[in-house]
Design a protein around this motif. Structure first.
Motif, PDB file in Angstrom:
ATOM      1  N   GLY A   1       0.813  -1.217   0.000  1.00 16.03           N
ATOM      2  CA  GLY A   1       0.000   0.000   0.000  1.00 16.03           C
ATOM      3  C   GLY A   1       0.845   1.265   0.000  1.00 16.03           C
ATOM      4  O   GLY A   1       0.539   2.232  -0.696  1.00 16.03           O
ATOM      5  N   LEU A   2       1.934   1.251   0.768  1.00 18.80           N
ATOM      6  CA  LEU A   2       2.827   2.402   0.792  1.00 18.80           C
ATOM      7  C   LEU A   2       3.517   2.608  -0.553  1.00 18.80           C
ATOM      8  O   LEU A   2       3.686   3.745  -1.005  1.00 18.80           O
ATOM      9  N   ILE A   3       3.914   1.539  -1.194  1.00 24.47           N
ATOM     10  CA  ILE A   3       4.553   1.638  -2.512  1.00 24.47           C
ATOM     11  C   ILE A   3       3.572   2.200  -3.535  1.00 24.47           C
ATOM     12  O   ILE A   3       3.907   3.092  -4.321  1.00 24.47           O
ATOM     13  N   ILE A   4       2.348   1.718  -3.521  1.00 26.25           N
ATOM     14  CA  ILE A   4       1.329   2.218  -4.460  1.00 26.25           C
ATOM     15  C   ILE A   4       1.050   3.704  -4.191  1.00 26.25           C
ATOM     16  O   ILE A   4       0.949   4.498  -5.126  1.00 26.25           O
TER      17      ILE A   4
ATOM     18  N   PHE B   1       3.081   5.932  -2.881  1.00 24.75           N
ATOM     19  CA  PHE B   1       4.247   6.694  -3.330  1.00 24.75           C
ATOM     20  C   PHE B   1       4.238   6.886  -4.839  1.00 24.75           C
ATOM     21  O   PHE B   1       4.498   7.976  -5.340  1.00 24.75           O
ATOM     22  N   VAL B   2       3.919   5.838  -5.585  1.00 26.65           N
ATOM     23  CA  VAL B   2       3.874   5.921  -7.047  1.00 26.65           C
ATOM     24  C   VAL B   2       2.778   6.897  -7.489  1.00 26.65           C
ATOM     25  O   VAL B   2       2.987   7.709  -8.397  1.00 26.65           O
ATOM     26  N   LEU B   3       1.621   6.854  -6.862  1.00 25.72           N
ATOM     27  CA  LEU B   3       0.533   7.764  -7.219  1.00 25.72           C
ATOM     28  C   LEU B   3       0.887   9.217  -6.921  1.00 25.72           C
ATOM     29  O   LEU B   3       0.625  10.107  -7.741  1.00 25.72           O
ATOM     30  N   VAL B   4       1.484   9.481  -5.785  1.00 26.29           N
ATOM     31  CA  VAL B   4       1.888  10.843  -5.443  1.00 26.29           C
ATOM     32  C   VAL B   4       2.939  11.347  -6.424  1.00 26.29           C
ATOM     33  O   VAL B   4       2.878  12.486  -6.898  1.00 26.29           O
ATOM     34  N   ALA B   5       3.912  10.516  -6.766  1.00 28.95           N
ATOM     35  CA  ALA B   5       4.946  10.908  -7.727  1.00 28.95           C
ATOM     36  C   ALA B   5       4.340  11.186  -9.099  1.00 28.95           C
ATOM     37  O   ALA B   5       4.728  12.144  -9.782  1.00 28.95           O
ATOM     38  N   PHE B   6       3.381  10.394  -9.518  1.00 28.26           N
ATOM     39  CA  PHE B   6       2.744  10.584 -10.825  1.00 28.26           C
ATOM     40  C   PHE B   6       1.995  11.910 -10.883  1.00 28.26           C
ATOM     41  O   PHE B   6       2.142  12.687 -11.828  1.00 28.26           O
TER      42      PHE B   6
END
Length: 70
Positions: free
Chosen positions: A6-9, A11-16
């Motif tokens: 969940g944390l990885i997902i 992080f990816v969404l925030v970066a996108f």
């Protein structure tokens, strides 16, 4: 394990989404309704003073600060 995924997902969404708004990050567009031209809406950046007209709803998608002024 679910927390790590969940944390990885997240992080990816925030970066996108942070990268998507990269072109207008420094611009703060304000609509000037007194200077609209028909369907074109006039916007002026409060940060750099750039002016732009758009036919779409909402402010311009990119920063106009580096373009020569006419």
């Amino acid at each position: 394990m679910h927390i790590v995924i969940g944390l990885i997902i997240a992080f990816v969404l925030v970066a996108f989404f942070a990268r998507r708004n990269r072109g207008t990050r420094r611009c703060r567009w304000r609509e000037d309704r007194t200077r609209n031209r028909g369907t074109l809406r006039k916007y002026k950046c409060a940060a750099c003073g750039a002016e732009a007209f758009t036919a779409t709803k909402g402010p311009p998608e990119s920063c106009k600060a580096n373009l020569p002024k006419t």
